[in-house]
Design an enzyme around this catalytic site. Sequence first.
Site, short mmCIF file in Angstrom:
data_model
loop_
_atom_site.label_atom_id
_atom_site.label_comp_id
_atom_site.label_asym_id
_atom_site.label_seq_id
_atom_site.Cartn_x
_atom_site.Cartn_y
_atom_site.Cartn_z
N LYS A 35 53.42 44.61 -52.29
CA LYS A 35 53.02 45.10 -50.97
C LYS A 35 52.01 46.24 -51.14
O LYS A 35 51.81 46.75 -52.24
CB LYS A 35 54.25 45.57 -50.20
CG LYS A 35 55.04 46.68 -50.88
CD LYS A 35 56.31 46.99 -50.13
CE LYS A 35 57.07 48.13 -50.82
NZ LYS A 35 58.29 48.52 -50.08
N TYR A 243 34.78 75.69 -51.94
CA TYR A 243 35.10 76.21 -50.61
C TYR A 243 36.11 77.35 -50.69
O TYR A 243 37.08 77.30 -51.46
CB TYR A 243 35.67 75.11 -49.73
CG TYR A 243 34.65 74.12 -49.22
CD1 TYR A 243 33.58 74.54 -48.44
CD2 TYR A 243 34.76 72.77 -49.52
CE1 TYR A 243 32.63 73.64 -47.97
CE2 TYR A 243 33.83 71.85 -49.05
CZ TYR A 243 32.77 72.30 -48.28
OH TYR A 243 31.84 71.41 -47.82
#
Length: 343
Positions: A35, A243
Amino acid sequence: MTHAALRLRLDSSALKQNWHWLQKMSGTATGAAIKADGYGLGAREVMNWLAAEGCRNFFVSTWVEAEALGNIPDGTVVSVLHGAGPDDIGTALASSARPVLNTPQQVARWKEAAPGRPCDVMIDTGINRLGLRTDEVHLLDGLKIETLMSHLACADEDSEMNAVQRDRFTAVAATVGARRYSLANSAGICLGRDYAFDLVRPGLALYGGTPREEADGKIRQVAFPEAEIIQRRTIKAGEACGYGATWTAQADTEAAVVNIGYADGYLRCFAGRGAASIDGLSLPLIGRVSMDLLIMDASAAPDAREGDWVTLDYELPSAAEASGLSQYELLTGLSERLERRWV
């Protein structure tokens, strides 16, 4: 062909070895959960590799996933874990896949739409997720059940719940006829052969995850995220990078800017903890993780240059400890921007 500067190197020999180890541990038929597109690695490719090794049972979540597999290898079967909802019957009847019936409504729907056609059934023995309650098993009369299954809630822990669920499932199996019975996932296999029944359904451990300490040193890493260096630069002493300017160079530092970031599934929680390697040399992550970029301390790799490839440290148990993410999230969160390459 357009060059891809980001890839996921996938080790087919490790995948196959992991399946064989799980098969040996369980001592019974061993399927594979594929899955979420084979936990992010590519469901069709995983199916092909494992079918060639003798795997015959594959498990997906939805009919969309089953359909995406296309023609499956001869002698193999796909089971759809979410069952047959009110809008799934047409697809289910046209498919060779089997539904795993989970509710009284799904049972009634299948009896009406496909009388006598084989199905699988999920019994809830304590997880309270999918499955019929144990006091609803009388509703199964008249079904042709291929695999009766349940799912363990706490198999990755030493919990009393494991034995409770095993015993509940044993009791149900004694009263409900099916060709096979199945309880154990990857962690359940490690609990011992009294959890294996007739078929086990590993997922995480196939792909390099270690579900319990019994698998330490036995499961091999399968997925290796790799990215190109875009730029090499010198960060001067006292200068910051990234950042928020969260990291400041204490001395002149050689840095490599690398083509991967949180949009690719390498998340911000790796800041201060993540690393990569090139030619066996370690490149620690410095500063924050950007959307498409990382900055690595390349002081240990003086020859690393633009266009060179680095391999992210992504051994699942270690990466989970470093990031705070589960091993499942680490695999399934890798984006489609990484080109999948089986070797």
